[in-house]
Design a protein around this motif. Structure first.
Motif, PDB file in Angstrom:
ATOM      1  N   ASN A 100       2.553   1.781  -3.286  1.00 44.82           N
ATOM      2  CA  ASN A 100       1.476   1.989  -4.515  1.00 44.82           C
ATOM      3  C   ASN A 100       1.228   3.457  -4.149  1.00 44.82           C
ATOM      4  OD1 ASN A 100       1.309  -0.343  -5.306  1.00 44.82           O
ATOM      5  ND2 ASN A 100      -0.798  -0.941  -4.126  1.00 44.82           N
ATOM      6  N   TYR A 101       1.018   4.192  -3.057  1.00 44.24           N
ATOM      7  CA  TYR A 101       0.805   5.548  -2.919  1.00 44.24           C
ATOM      8  C   TYR A 101       1.891   6.189  -3.145  1.00 44.24           C
ATOM      9  CZ  TYR A 101      -3.890   5.297  -2.013  1.00 44.24           C
ATOM     10  OH  TYR A 101      -5.340   5.090  -2.192  1.00 44.24           O
ATOM     11  N   HIS A 102       3.242   5.791  -3.103  1.00 45.92           N
ATOM     12  CA  HIS A 102       4.470   6.743  -3.400  1.00 45.92           C
ATOM     13  C   HIS A 102       4.452   6.646  -4.941  1.00 45.92           C
ATOM     14  CE1 HIS A 102       8.310   8.114  -3.544  1.00 45.92           C
ATOM     15  NE2 HIS A 102       8.709   7.069  -4.513  1.00 45.92           N
ATOM     16  N   ASN A 103       4.173   5.314  -5.694  1.00 39.72           N
ATOM     17  CA  ASN A 103       4.205   5.457  -7.118  1.00 39.72           C
ATOM     18  C   ASN A 103       3.012   6.337  -7.618  1.00 39.72           C
ATOM     19  OD1 ASN A 103       6.181   3.627  -7.345  1.00 39.72           O
ATOM     20  ND2 ASN A 103       4.700   1.641  -7.648  1.00 39.72           N
ATOM     21  N   LEU A 104       2.049   6.445  -7.017  1.00 34.36           N
ATOM     22  CA  LEU A 104       0.851   7.176  -7.442  1.00 34.36           C
ATOM     23  C   LEU A 104       1.238   8.708  -7.383  1.00 34.36           C
ATOM     24  CD1 LEU A 104      -2.199   6.866  -8.238  1.00 34.36           C
ATOM     25  CD2 LEU A 104      -2.898   7.829  -5.935  1.00 34.36           C
ATOM     26  N   THR A 163       0.860  -0.979   0.062  1.00 35.08           N
ATOM     27  CA  THR A 163       0.000  -0.135  -0.029  1.00 35.08           C
ATOM     28  C   THR A 163       0.952   1.207   0.003  1.00 35.08           C
ATOM     29  OG1 THR A 163      -1.712  -1.213   1.307  1.00 35.08           O
ATOM     30  CG2 THR A 163      -1.920   1.060   1.281  1.00 35.08           C
ATOM     31  N   ILE A 164       1.859   1.239   0.980  1.00 39.33           N
ATOM     32  CA  ILE A 164       2.798   2.464   0.731  1.00 39.33           C
ATOM     33  C   ILE A 164       3.496   2.590  -0.277  1.00 39.33           C
ATOM     34  CG2 ILE A 164       4.775   3.341   2.235  1.00 39.33           C
ATOM     35  CD1 ILE A 164       3.701   1.770   4.794  1.00 39.33           C
ATOM     36  N   LEU A 206      -2.378   5.579 -12.477  1.00 37.10           N
ATOM     37  CA  LEU A 206      -0.900   6.326 -12.575  1.00 37.10           C
ATOM     38  C   LEU A 206      -1.156   7.473 -13.448  1.00 37.10           C
ATOM     39  CD1 LEU A 206       1.591   3.904 -11.642  1.00 37.10           C
ATOM     40  CD2 LEU A 206       0.279   5.107  -9.881  1.00 37.10           C
ATOM     41  N   ASN A 228       4.684  10.221   2.886  1.00 39.03           N
ATOM     42  CA  ASN A 228       3.299  10.333   1.511  1.00 39.03           C
ATOM     43  C   ASN A 228       2.436   9.666   1.829  1.00 39.03           C
ATOM     44  OD1 ASN A 228       3.006  10.953  -1.255  1.00 39.03           O
ATOM     45  ND2 ASN A 228       3.192   8.513  -1.361  1.00 39.03           N
ATOM     46  N   TYR A 229       2.348   8.260   2.628  1.00 46.01           N
ATOM     47  CA  TYR A 229       1.360   7.421   2.382  1.00 46.01           C
ATOM     48  C   TYR A 229       0.373   8.010   3.486  1.00 46.01           C
ATOM     49  CZ  TYR A 229      -1.746   3.987   4.723  1.00 46.01           C
ATOM     50  OH  TYR A 229      -2.692   3.475   5.309  1.00 46.01           O
TER      51      TYR A 229
END
Ligand SMILES: Nc1ncnc2c1ncn2[C@@H]1O[C@H](COP(=O)(O)OP(=O)(O)OP(=O)(O)O)[C@@H](O)[C@H]1O
Ligand SMILES: Nc1ncnc2c1ncn2[C@@H]1O[C@H](COP(=O)(O)OP(=O)(O)OP(=O)(O)O)[C@@H](O)[C@H]1O
Ligand SMILES: [Mg+2]
Ligand SMILES: [Mg+2]
Lengths: 307, 371
Positions: free
Chosen positions: A251-255, A248-249, B350, B316-317
């Motif tokens: 994915n949100y970095h990539n996003l 999850t962490i 994305l 960031n998360y």
């Protein structure tokens, strides 16, 4: 940059559906209120979204106070029509014969652009409205219109022009002419477009601005580029996929990285497409905007930028 | 049962994709088209104003108003076709088709209001989309038809389009009141009953006689098309109510999008249309991690990254957590009001979606479409 907008009396905020028109209109109102301008936010036939954002509610088409220096109104075409008709029909009998006829409503439903022209007419009145009978002071220093979404068919702002060329004489023609003069008055009126830094909104804004520039002579203010993802450092190496938490962490970095990149690409395009526009970038707000307080971070940003 | 299997009873023949502006209707319509074609169906997507890059990468030329075949990345016996709807052209063509004479046709085409404003007539775009849908449906060359629709402020605009079109022509006061009198000009007024006279006088003050004349000319000419329209509108209406016609509503988790969707849902069920799915698009997916979990993730990340980088990732998360929470809340709220079976989500990707590759990504998260 925002002070440039406040030098006018009438601001139209427009753009594709869902890009942040209402948010931007609210932001401008909050900014103007800070400068002690008596401000009216006008919604056009919406389900009345602005009053709840100030934690109040409105019923029907009436001017209500939302916050110090800020009032709001949600225009309803029917109410605008009634006002327009009452102004022109002085005999009660005539008026009743008119409104009690069921065929009339079907007919009115069918007149293209009628709703738009009536609501613009109401805006015309609101801008000129006086505070009291002395007629020394206008009710509002600034009228901000949260205009309907652009795209698909003729836009509200083009209706008066088209209507005037379709109908050469008569009351509708002169009504349209008044509105056109109001729209074209560069001292009074300014148009602000809102877009996202994404493919569709950028292209639609481009088409919209080109069309308006070609056919009208409107005074364009700054372009608001909304909900831009802040840039984030990329990592020295990629994150291995392990278990769901890390995923999850990751994915949100990539996003964050990719959406920010995408926004930057389209900001470049925006600069290319609209070289002669000032741009105001509004960063993405990570906290849900539930009411006007959610806009305070953006307001601070704009206030700093403008002083 | 796999309802999409061509060998089985075909459950869905027409899918109408509706929703408010910018939520992803065109994208999702195209992705559904791709998915169905890859599943072996001969599919057509009727689309309105697709993103230029999407149209380009699908190879749909603008305004051709004819079905065009799209080259698929793999071949399973299905075909994907697409067509860009051009409402003005469809309108012109309908007038050609239903006008009883060249004279009527010319009257309409040369009418100033029609020229300037036919696209603004209430419900026109929606009506035209359905008109074209029906034409192609009757040709019976496609297994599945997916219809992208123009954005609507509320469901009523869309669902009542055929009816409003009929009302305008059929019930409008004009042909009752105006036809004879208008041809005589203002002097014709005295031949009318008192009530009608008053209404006309009122109109003269409100819109002006000139406008009234243009408008009535257009409507009177339209009346000539009425027979054609009437049959067609009721045919379209029964097509929309068939068991094999399904609605898909697209929305986002924004408060007003959810509100409109609930209204749309109500309209659809009240009027006896079939709902297939409510698709919530651009969702911030994933779990809300507990503080302990976040801490253990950080410990694990520190093994592989510098502490600064690990913090960057965690911070960031954390930024996105309010969005994740909001989306979960909104999805629950809509699921509670319409039922689990009717709700499906698509994550925020994305990138934008504008080629077959990214469309395939969207198609891949629409598992409900093949079961
Ligand atoms: N900068 C931002 N960051 C995060 N969320 C935003 C931002 N600006 C707007 N939003 C959110 O996006 C959604 C759409 O914004 P808004 O209602 O202002 O758009 P709109 O253009 O008025 O939409 P519509 O066309 O439906 O009237 C809202 O939920 C709003 O809170
Ligand atoms: N899940 C998603 N993730 C990321 N981008 C998306 C997603 N869905 C749609 N988009 C992008 O959002 C933009 C708008 O989508 P689309 O054109 O499908 O909306 P629409 O509802 O058809 O708009 P309109 O009301 O103007 O017709 C497109 O650029 C598309 O690529
Ligand atoms: Mg809005
Ligand atoms: Mg679309």
């Amino acid at each position: 940059m925002l002070s440039e907008i406040l030098d006018h009396r009438l601001v139209f905020v427009s753009g594709k559906g869902g890009v942040g028109k209402t948010t931007t209109a609210m932001l401008l109102a909050l900014f103007a209120a800070k400068k002690k301008k008596r401000t009216l936010i006008v919604e056009m036939n919406s389900s009345g979204l602005i009053a709840p954002l100030f934690n109040t509610s409105s019923n029907g088409q009436e001017e209500i106070s939302l916050a110090p220096y800020i009032s709001g109104i949600n225009l309803s075409p029917n109410k605008c029509f009634e006002e327009y008709v009452l102004k022109r029909l002085h005999f009660k009998a005539l008026y009743q014969a008119f409104f009690n006829n069921k065929f009339v409503s079907n007919f009115l439903d069918a007149i293209p652009g009628l709703n738009d022209i009536l609501m613009l007419g109401k805006i015309y009145d609101l801008e000129r409205q006086y505070k009291n009978k002395l007629m020394a002071q206008r009710t509002y220093d600034l009228v901000i219109v949260d205009a309907p979404a652009t795209g698909h068919g003729l836009s509200t702002l083009e209706v008066p022009r088209v209507l005037r060329s379709a109908v050469k004489i008569g009351p509708l023609n002169s009504h349209a002419t008044d509105i056109l003069n109001m729209l074209a008055d560069k001292k009074k009126t300014i148009f602000c477009l809102v877009t996202l830094a994404e493919e569709m909104p950028v292209n639609e804004s481009r088409e919209y601005i080109n069309a308006l520039k070609e056919r009208t002579n409107l005074n364009f203010g700054p372009l608001f580029v909304n909900a831009v993802m802040p840039e984030i450092k990329s990592l020295s190496r990629s994150i291995p996929s392990t278990e769901s938490g890390i995923n999850t962490i990751k994915n949100y970095h990539n996003l964050a990285v990719e959406r920010a990149k995408l926004n930057q690409i389209y900001i470049k395009k925006i600069n290319e497409f609209f070289p002669d526009f000032k741009k105001i970038v509004l960063p993405f707000q990570f906290n849900e905007i539930r009411d006007y307080r959610g806009l305070i971070p953006l307001l601070h940003l704009l206030t700093e930028g403008s002083s | 049962m796999n309802t999409l299997n061509p060998d089985h009873h075909r459950e869905t023949r027409v899918l109408l994709v509706c929703g408010s502006g910018g939520v992803g209707k065109t994208t999702i319509a195209a992705a559904m088209g791709l998915k169905m074609s890859l599943a072996g169906y001969k599919t057509i997507v009727l689309t309105i104003d697709p993103a230029k890059r999407l149209a380009d990468s699908l190879g749909i030329k603008s305004l051709s108003d004819e079905p065009e075949k799209i080259t698929l990345p793999e071949n399973n016996g299905g075909e994907m076709w697409a067509m860009m709807l051009d409402t003005k052209r469809t309108f012109d063509r309908i007038i050609e088709k239903y006008a009883s004479s060249a004279e009527t046709r010319n009257k309409i085409i040369n009418n100033k209001l029609y020229q300037h404003m036919s696209q603004m007539l209430a419900g026109t775009q929606e009506y035209m989309a359905m008109e074209r849908l029906y034409e192609i449906y009757k040709q019976n060359t496609f297994d599945v038809m997916i219809v992208d629709t123009p954005p609507v402020q509320n469901a009523r605009d869309f669902l009542s389009a055929p009816q409003r079109m009929m009302n305008m022509i059929n019930n409008s006061m004009l042909h009752l009141l105006l036809k004879p009198s208008l041809s005589l000009g203002k002097s014709g007024l005295k031949f009318l009953e008192r009530g009608s006279q008053q209404i006309l006088k009122a109109f003269d003050r409100i819109t002006g006689f000139a406008f009234l004349q243009e408008m009535s000319e257009m409507i009177v000419a339209f009346k000539d098309l009425l027979g054609g329209f009437e049959t067609r509108a009721s045919e379209v209406n029964s097509l929309l109510k068939l068991d094999t016609t399904h609605f898909v509503i697209v929305c986002t988790t924004n408060a007003n999008s959810i509100m409109e969707t609930q209204d749309f849902f109500k309209q659809i069920s009240d009027q006896g249309f079939n709902l297939k799915k409510i698709i919530i698009n651009r969702v911030y997916e994933g779990n809300v991690l507990s503080p302990e979990k976040i801490k253990s993730c950080r410990d694990e990340l520190v093994g592989q990254f510098s502490p600064a980088e690990a913090d960057l990732l965690i911070d960031n998360y954390r930024l996105f957590v309010p969005m994740i929470k909001k989306d979960k809340r909104q999805i629950t709220s809509i699921t509670n009001s319409v039922g689990n079976d009717y709700v499906s989500t698509i994550p925020l990707f994305l990138s934008d979606v504008h080629d077959i590759k990214t469309l395939k990504m969207v198609a891949d998260v629409m598992g409900w479409l093949d079961s």
